[in-house]
Design an enzyme around this catalytic site. Structure first.
Site, PDB file in Angstrom:
ATOM      1  N   HIS A 226       0.810  -1.216   0.000  1.00 47.05           N
ATOM      2  CA  HIS A 226       0.000   0.000   0.000  1.00 47.05           C
ATOM      3  C   HIS A 226       0.846   1.270   0.000  1.00 47.05           C
ATOM      4  O   HIS A 226       0.324   2.377   0.093  1.00 47.05           O
ATOM      5  CB  HIS A 226      -0.907  -0.037   1.244  1.00 47.05           C
ATOM      6  CG  HIS A 226      -2.101   0.842   1.185  1.00 47.05           C
ATOM      7  ND1 HIS A 226      -2.320   1.883   2.066  1.00 47.05           N
ATOM      8  CD2 HIS A 226      -3.157   0.844   0.341  1.00 47.05           C
ATOM      9  CE1 HIS A 226      -3.462   2.472   1.780  1.00 47.05           C
ATOM     10  NE2 HIS A 226      -3.992   1.879   0.736  1.00 47.05           N
ATOM     11  N   HIS A 473      -9.453  11.211   0.493  1.00 45.14           N
ATOM     12  CA  HIS A 473      -8.699   9.963   0.507  1.00 45.14           C
ATOM     13  C   HIS A 473      -7.457  10.112   1.398  1.00 45.14           C
ATOM     14  O   HIS A 473      -6.674   9.185   1.567  1.00 45.14           O
ATOM     15  CB  HIS A 473      -8.297   9.618  -0.937  1.00 45.14           C
ATOM     16  CG  HIS A 473      -7.637   8.301  -1.114  1.00 45.14           C
ATOM     17  ND1 HIS A 473      -6.281   8.175  -1.320  1.00 45.14           N
ATOM     18  CD2 HIS A 473      -8.129   7.038  -1.130  1.00 45.14           C
ATOM     19  CE1 HIS A 473      -5.964   6.896  -1.459  1.00 45.14           C
ATOM     20  NE2 HIS A 473      -7.066   6.186  -1.342  1.00 45.14           N
TER      21      HIS A 473
END
Length: 599
Positions: A226, A473
């Site tokens: 990630h 986000h």
């Protein structure tokens, strides 16, 4: 499984420009998939094979054509973006050459020499170079112009003049490969770090002559790579370190809000002897991270081709030897997939690495003060009082001697939730956003978790951007130091089962930490920004004992911690409106894709 991710396949599918694309923008979740052999792998394989099979697409010379199935929403967004850029150029009265120079192009060698060091830890430069670090939101076409008055980062401006680039390393969980390739010329070698495309990871293969894809080892393909990171090496010798919360997707840099931390690093005239290099500074942690991500093997592979004799770096340890990191005040915090045992290993990663970073920078919670956390992210984890309290202990910068509770399961299960505010958009906020529900595909909260009997619903607060009706986000954790009557003179909560009779914390050493005796700078708090969502998958879960702790981590993550010196900076540096609005239960519910997405 630590977190929900029934929507993981949807997230990857939405990052691919293919004929199956749907109206809903679904980009990524960092959570562990329910099925280890989920659609994720098949979609990623298909995207990479397509990019290799089509030379024009792989080279990045042309953008992929719109398919008949592409949504009207995305076509409209594309049209509006083109019109906006055209208007912007007319208003500025400039061409691309003048814009590049204004944003800090590297044509002038003198521009790549840092000015005298400033006292501020985050200051911008008129030349477009950031020798002391800079944190900004990304440009966004949907923000309220009256509220979005500060400077922003665009990916094109971060990269600068492409002709000045010599080499790049880029990393992201989800990638629009064709769009990304168009950002770099064919004459620049680029390493792309991606989630593993084969079982077990350790991928390494060329996407084109100058693009090499790598991935870290990931046993059983559990979790996610990630990390979001760009390392941009310029012909002048300057290195730009970029840590965004955005994936390398066009919509992440245009339609949803993200933040980016950037710092420029000057090159030394001569290398520092290896024996004199610090072992745990920013450069050392970055080098270790790149090694684990398989970037070292990528450098070797580029050199073996014989086509790139002018690469500015040939081995990862040269990062520490040839560049001057002395002006970097941020602390780098990584998470690496796996089981980490013993304090020397545990404090290198996850929330215990956050603990060590805070103590190293003098940002551990002062005696007699209360720490309140505000955690903003795009994915909700499987929270328990055990995990949230262990994270809170690390966030306070508690020394290892205070971790006597690690092996006491019955004690941990009875603990109250600590003062942590979990920021996540309510259904009302999503419905009121510019893009509405079709723009909510970047947010993940599982309905079953939310309804669980012991889930900390009372800790939830609405997530609203300071810049208008855009969804965020952004991944941030704000630590705030406050005076509180429930904390005694040693900073212990009254009745806290973690309380011990240890002496002053300043005399206690974390295992693996170099003891330091220096005057403590007064801080208002600290800020984390990076790829970590506030989840056990991202930050890890402690077990074992105080003597031999074990930290299990599901994801690869990376971010920075910044000190906050003045109280007014608490509002200035974060992405959300403060104070955040507490959920009005049971009327308020979080945005949940499985329940609320249009079908």
């Amino acid at each position: 499984m630590d977190d929900d991710d029934g929507a993981l396949a949807m997230a990857i599918a939405a990052s691919l420009e293919d004929s199956k694309r749907k109206d809903v923008i679904v980009i990524d979740s960092d959570s562990e998939p329910d099925d280890p052999d989920a659609q994720f792998q098949r979609d990623l394989d298909a995207a990479l094979k397509a990019s290799q099979a089509d030379p024009a697409r792989a080279s990045g010379m042309t953008a992929p054509a719109d398919t008949p199935a592409m949504s009207s929403f995305m076509l409209e967004r594309k049209k509006l973006e083109a019109e906006r850029l055209a208007r912007q150029k007319r208003l500025r009265g400039e061409d691309s050459t003048t814009s590049s120079a204004r944003e800090g192009g590297d044509d002038d060698d003198d521009a790549d020499k840092p000015p005298p060091q400033k006292s501020s830890a985050s200051t911008s430069s008129n030349s477009g170079l950031f020798w002391d670090g800079e944190l900004r939101p990304t440009a966004n076409m949907h923000v309220d112009a009256d509220k979005a008055t500060g400077p922003v980062f665009r990916l094109t401006e971060i990269i600068g003049d492409k002709n000045d680039l010599a080499f790049a390393v880029v990393s992201s969980y989800s990638n629009d490969i064709a769009w990304l390739m168009s950002m770099f010329p064919d004459k620049v070698p680029v390493v792309l770090v991606n989630h593993p495309m084969s079982e077990g990871g350790n991928d390494l293969h060329f996407l084109s002559t100058n693009w090499l894809l790598v991935s870290p080892a990931m046993p059983a393909n559990r979790g996610a790579m990630h990390i979001k990171l760009l390392l941009l090496f310029y012909k002048s010798g300057r290195l730009r370190v970029v840590i965004p919360t955005a994936n390398l997707l066009q919509m992440d840099w245009r339609d949803i809000e993200n933040y980016v931390w950037v710092q420029d690093i000057p090159k030394l005239m001569s290398p520092t002897p290896f024996a004199k290099l610090p072992k745990d500074n920013f450069a050392a942690i970055l080098t270790d991270t790149l090694k684990i991500l398989n970037v070292g093997h990528a450098l070797t592979s580029f050199q073996k081709t014989g086509q790139w004799p002018g690469m500015p770096i040939h081995a990862l340890d040269e990062l520490r030897m040839w560049w001057d990191w002395s002006r970097v005040t941020a602390k780098l915090v990584p998470s690496f997939v796996g089981r980490h045992e013993g304090w020397p290993n545990v404090v290198r990663v996850g929330h215990t690495a956050l603990l060590k970073s805070l103590r190293d920078m003098g940002a551990d919670c002062p005696p007699h003060m209360k720490l309140t956390l505000e955690c903003q992210g795009s994915s909700i984890g499987r929270y328990s009082t055990q995990w949230m309290n262990e994270f809170y202990c690390s966030a306070r910068g508690e020394p290892s001697e205070k971790f006597t509770w690690i092996g006491n399961k019955s004690l941990r299960e009875k603990l109250p939730y600590p003062p942590i505010k979990i920021l996540f958009p309510s259904l009302r906020t999503v419905d009121n956003s510019v893009l509405g529900r079709i723009g909510g595909g970047t947010m993940f909260c599982d309905p079953d978790m939310w309804r669980a009997p012991k889930f900390p619903r009372d800790n939830f607060y609405d997530s609203n951007s300071k810049r208008g009706r855009v969804l965020m986000h952004t991944k941030m954790i704000l630590g705030i130091f406050e005076h509180d009557s429930n904390f005694n003179v040693k900073g212990k909560r009254k009745g806290d089962p973690y309380d011990t009779d240890d002496d002053d914390d300043d005399e206690v050493q974390i295992v693996g930490e170099t003891p330091k005796k220096k005057k403590r700078e007064k801080l208002a708090g600290w800020l984390y920004v990076g790829s970590h969502n506030f989840t056990p998958s991202a930050w890890g879960t402690l077990s074992g004992s105080r003597i031999t702790p074990v930290l299990n981590i599901t994801n690869f993550e990376l971010g920075v911690v910044l000190p906050i010196k003045e109280p007014e900076q608490l509002d200035e540096m974060v992405a959300w409106k403060r104070p955040a609005r507490k959920y009005n239960l049971p009327q308020d519910v979080p945005w949940m894709q499985k329940t609320h997405l249009p079908t």
